[in-house]
Motif scaffolding. Structure first.
Motif, PDB file in Angstrom:
ATOM      1  N   VAL A 179       0.827  -1.196   0.000  1.00 42.42           N
ATOM      2  CA  VAL A 179       0.000   0.000   0.000  1.00 42.42           C
ATOM      3  C   VAL A 179       0.862   1.247   0.000  1.00 42.42           C
ATOM      4  CG1 VAL A 179      -1.635   1.305   1.393  1.00 42.42           C
ATOM      5  CG2 VAL A 179      -1.951  -1.139   1.049  1.00 42.42           C
ATOM      6  N   CYS A 196      -5.452  12.330   9.592  1.00 38.18           N
ATOM      7  CA  CYS A 196      -5.241  13.089  10.812  1.00 38.18           C
ATOM      8  C   CYS A 196      -4.461  14.392  10.598  1.00 38.18           C
ATOM      9  CB  CYS A 196      -4.516  12.237  11.841  1.00 38.18           C
ATOM     10  SG  CYS A 196      -5.488  10.862  12.381  1.00 38.18           S
ATOM     11  N   PRO A 202      -3.363  15.766   4.881  1.00 37.99           N
ATOM     12  CA  PRO A 202      -4.023  15.475   3.609  1.00 37.99           C
ATOM     13  C   PRO A 202      -3.017  15.086   2.559  1.00 37.99           C
ATOM     14  CG  PRO A 202      -3.933  17.821   4.006  1.00 37.99           C
ATOM     15  CD  PRO A 202      -3.488  17.164   5.272  1.00 37.99           C
ATOM     16  N   VAL A 222      -7.600  16.776   0.025  1.00 38.30           N
ATOM     17  CA  VAL A 222      -8.279  15.557  -0.399  1.00 38.30           C
ATOM     18  C   VAL A 222      -7.628  14.328   0.228  1.00 38.30           C
ATOM     19  CG1 VAL A 222      -8.652  14.048  -2.372  1.00 38.30           C
ATOM     20  CG2 VAL A 222      -9.137  16.483  -2.552  1.00 38.30           C
ATOM     21  N   VAL A 223      -8.450  13.471   0.732  1.00 39.46           N
ATOM     22  CA  VAL A 223      -7.968  12.189   1.236  1.00 39.46           C
ATOM     23  C   VAL A 223      -8.358  11.124   0.223  1.00 39.46           C
ATOM     24  CG1 VAL A 223      -8.102  10.533   3.105  1.00 39.46           C
ATOM     25  CG2 VAL A 223      -8.272  12.963   3.588  1.00 39.46           C
ATOM     26  N   PRO A 224      -7.416  10.488  -0.408  1.00 42.55           N
ATOM     27  CA  PRO A 224      -7.761   9.586  -1.503  1.00 42.55           C
ATOM     28  C   PRO A 224      -8.175   8.203  -1.044  1.00 42.55           C
ATOM     29  CG  PRO A 224      -5.417   9.678  -1.283  1.00 42.55           C
ATOM     30  CD  PRO A 224      -5.980  10.580  -0.225  1.00 42.55           C
ATOM     31  N   GLY A 225      -9.267   8.149  -0.349  1.00 42.48           N
ATOM     32  CA  GLY A 225      -9.801   6.830  -0.029  1.00 42.48           C
ATOM     33  C   GLY A 225      -9.191   6.247   1.220  1.00 42.48           C
ATOM     34  N   GLY A 226      -9.968   6.179   2.246  1.00 42.61           N
ATOM     35  CA  GLY A 226      -9.466   5.573   3.474  1.00 42.61           C
ATOM     36  C   GLY A 226      -8.664   6.564   4.297  1.00 42.61           C
ATOM     37  N   GLN A 227      -8.485   6.219   5.529  1.00 38.55           N
ATOM     38  CA  GLN A 227      -7.843   7.136   6.456  1.00 38.55           C
ATOM     39  C   GLN A 227      -6.356   6.893   6.570  1.00 38.55           C
ATOM     40  OE1 GLN A 227      -9.694   6.684  10.176  1.00 38.55           O
ATOM     41  NE2 GLN A 227     -11.749   6.788   9.373  1.00 38.55           N
ATOM     42  N   SER A 228      -5.889   5.793   6.024  1.00 41.13           N
ATOM     43  CA  SER A 228      -4.507   5.365   6.160  1.00 41.13           C
ATOM     44  C   SER A 228      -4.308   4.706   7.522  1.00 41.13           C
ATOM     45  CB  SER A 228      -3.546   6.525   5.981  1.00 41.13           C
ATOM     46  OG  SER A 228      -2.230   6.042   5.984  1.00 41.13           O
ATOM     47  N   GLY A 229      -3.510   3.707   7.523  1.00 42.34           N
ATOM     48  CA  GLY A 229      -3.339   2.935   8.748  1.00 42.34           C
ATOM     49  C   GLY A 229      -2.406   3.603   9.734  1.00 42.34           C
ATOM     50  N   CYS A 251      -3.068   5.586  12.115  1.00 44.29           N
ATOM     51  CA  CYS A 251      -3.372   7.007  12.197  1.00 44.29           C
ATOM     52  C   CYS A 251      -3.076   7.544  13.589  1.00 44.29           C
ATOM     53  CB  CYS A 251      -4.843   7.214  11.856  1.00 44.29           C
ATOM     54  SG  CYS A 251      -5.104   8.619  10.824  1.00 44.29           S
ATOM     55  N   ASN A 305     -11.599  10.553  -6.821  1.00 43.80           N
ATOM     56  CA  ASN A 305     -10.283  11.069  -7.188  1.00 43.80           C
ATOM     57  C   ASN A 305      -9.688  10.343  -8.395  1.00 43.80           C
ATOM     58  OD1 ASN A 305     -10.181  12.970  -5.027  1.00 43.80           O
ATOM     59  ND2 ASN A 305      -9.780  11.275  -3.628  1.00 43.80           N
ATOM     60  N   GLN A 314      -4.845   1.856   1.349  1.00 43.92           N
ATOM     61  CA  GLN A 314      -5.251   1.659   2.738  1.00 43.92           C
ATOM     62  C   GLN A 314      -6.650   2.196   2.968  1.00 43.92           C
ATOM     63  OE1 GLN A 314      -2.585   2.691   5.853  1.00 43.92           O
ATOM     64  NE2 GLN A 314      -0.755   2.201   4.675  1.00 43.92           N
ATOM     65  N   ARG A 321     -11.256  -3.833   8.598  1.00 45.92           N
ATOM     66  CA  ARG A 321     -10.152  -4.516   9.282  1.00 45.92           C
ATOM     67  C   ARG A 321     -10.643  -5.365  10.449  1.00 45.92           C
ATOM     68  NH1 ARG A 321      -5.197  -0.050   9.077  1.00 45.92           N
ATOM     69  NH2 ARG A 321      -5.108   0.010   6.801  1.00 45.92           N
ATOM     70  N   ALA A 332     -12.504  11.684   0.178  1.00 44.56           N
ATOM     71  CA  ALA A 332     -13.305  12.736   0.801  1.00 44.56           C
ATOM     72  C   ALA A 332     -12.454  13.991   0.863  1.00 44.56           C
ATOM     73  CB  ALA A 332     -13.750  12.332   2.197  1.00 44.56           C
TER      74      ALA A 332
END
Lengths: 75, 408
Positions: free
Chosen positions: A25, A32, A35, A41-48, A50, B314, B350, B356, B372
């Motif tokens: 990934v 958090c 961006p 923009v957050v491209p999908g998901g929050q990222s692990g 966090c 996106n 991710q 998960r 988002a």
């Protein structure tokens, strides 16, 4: 004609997986206060991982080393 | 992926996708984002209103939703507007909450304003300064050292996002012994040497969460169910600033509710579909952990599609698959085929969300995220939601379900 066909092919939208489905990934995801791009923009998901404080295990892929929560850490 | 990965494009799958109405989804999203919902933080009246709204909506679609309650050990909320004042060099500055300073999830309770001088080497009664990347156990150890020195509290840095907000954080490890306040890094520098009075009344309270569950029966009673999930809680509003929590994750919930309407109207598929609007994702995926545990205890092992953030497209869709072993190849094939049919590129990205928890329980799971704008910010609002993104997410979801319905 052949060039037209080629252009049409190139312009045709691509769908489905464009990476290996379980590829390592990217660390490009925002989270958090980090961006992924200048527009927030957050491209999908929050990222692990966090906030450096994650309580969620990552079962399939390791979290990429990165700073988080506005803390410019090395991961 | 090779051509073999493409599944049959059934008439049913195409019809389901075509029936997805993005405008309906947008209407649902707007309702979830209304100020009266207060950002849908668990344990708040706004959250209860959101729960009631969703139950009512699903009933209007002909489903029979039920609530599955579970305990939440700790929620965090601000009981009053935080304040921060710095005095030095003959000037007094009042900083603005969320734009210049913010609560810190590891702070000790601060029932009263705390005053002290900001010092690099803190003595008794001073505010200590923590710069850089110290966090986790390192932060706890540093905080303990400052507490032993008698420091009044800790000021630490938090970067603003691109819109100038310090994003809201509502989970973390247990608090340290000292009050902690987060400041924009440039301000952290400028207040050093000043006398700071700060009051950030962050309280931690237990609460009761509520997963909203519904079942669409299948024609084959022995078939393994499909589970579609999205979290409906949000990070909650500040005392004087509304957080609509539109992209995260009213968008995913709105898509699921509209998909449920389409599925219900279409009649039973072969496999049952479990719908789960899960709670308390923002504070540690507590709701999905409870749900996954309950399903496992019941011997139910569904294929899971979890949608988190569908408010902005996106150019490609993030997919996180789990568990790693064995690889859920059937999910890969169904998603790939659905993505091709919808001309939506998918990439391995991710999606740190409820998927998960389900994957950790051993369920074949895919987390899906389109993106988002303005994550955990008051700007995550309906006016920044792209209806096209809702439509793409809904059609991808239904197309994938259609393909999974053909296999087990």
């Amino acid at each position: 004609m052949s060039s037209s066909s080629s252009e049409a092919s190139e312009q045709e939208p691509v769908g489905g997986f464009v990476t290996a489905p379980t590829a390592a990934v990217s660390s490009a995801g925002g989270c958090c206060g980090e961006p992924a791009d200048a527009t927030g923009v957050v491209p999908g998901g929050q990222s692990g991982g966090c906030c450096g404080e994650s309580v969620i295990e990552v079962p399939s892929v390791p979290a990429a080393p990165r700073g988080c929560c506005g803390e410019s850490g090395k991961g | 992926m090779n051509a073999n990965a493409q599944g049959p494009e059934t008439a049913e799958a195409r019809r389901l996708e075509d029936d997805f109405d993005a405008e309906r989804a947008l209407t649902t999203l707007r309702a979830l984002c209304a100020p009266v919902m207060s950002g849908r933080a668990p344990g708040t009246p706004g959250h209860r209103r959101a729960t009631e709204f969703l139950v009512s909506l699903l009933r209007s679609h002909g489903l029979e939703p039920r609530l599955d309650h579970f305990p939440i050990a700790r929620t965090m909320r601000l009981t009053a507007q935080p304040t921060f004042r710095a005095e030095g060099d003959g000037t007094v500055r009042e900083l603005t909450h969320r734009a210049q300073f913010a609560e810190h999830p590891r702070s000790a309770p601060m029932p009263r304003p705390v005053t002290g001088t900001v010092a690099e080497e803190p003595g008794p009664g001073d505010w200590a300064v923590v710069r850089g990347s110290t966090r986790g156990e390192g932060f706890a150890a540093l905080a303990e050292r400052f507490a032993e020195l008698g420091a009044a509290g800790i000021l630490t840095a938090q970067e603003a996002d691109a819109s100038g907000h310090l994003t809201k954080r509502v989970q973390g490890p247990p608090p340290v012994r000292l009050p902690v306040v987060a400041l924009r890094p440039d301000l952290l520098e400028s207040v050093t040497g000043s006398v700071v009075t700060a009051h950030v009344p962050l309280v931690r309270e237990p609460a009761t969460g509520a997963n909203i569950l519904a079942t669409l029966p299948g024609r084959d009673p022995d078939a393994r169910p499909l589970l579609v999930s999205a979290h409906y809680d949000g990070v909650g509003s500040d005392p004087q600033l509304h957080f609509p929590c539109a992209g995260d994750n009213a968008s995913g919930v709105a898509v699921l509710c509209e998909a449920a309407r389409v599925l219900q109207a279409a009649g039973p598929g072969r496999r049952p579909v479990l719908l789960a609007l899960v709670d308390a994702e923002e504070i540690g995926t507590v709701g999905s952990a409870h749900h996954a545990r309950t399903l496992a205890e019941q011997g139910v092992r569904p294929d899971v599609l979890n949608l988190d953030m569908a408010g902005k497209y996106n150019g490609q869709v993030a997919v996180e698959l789990g568990p790693g072993e064995p690889l859920p190849a059937h999910l890969v094939e169904a998603l790939d085929s659905a993505g091709r049919s919808q001309r939506l590129p998918l990439f391995s990205g991710q999606v740190s969300s409820d998927n998960r928890r389900y994957a950790s329980a051993g369920f074949p799971s895919a987390g899906i995220g389109l993106g988002a704008a303005h994550y955990h910010s008051p700007l995550d609002a309906p006016e920044r939601i792209d209806p096209e993104a809702l439509g793409k997410a809904g059609r991808l979801l239904l197309a994938t379900l259609g393909r999974l319905d053909d296999r087990d």
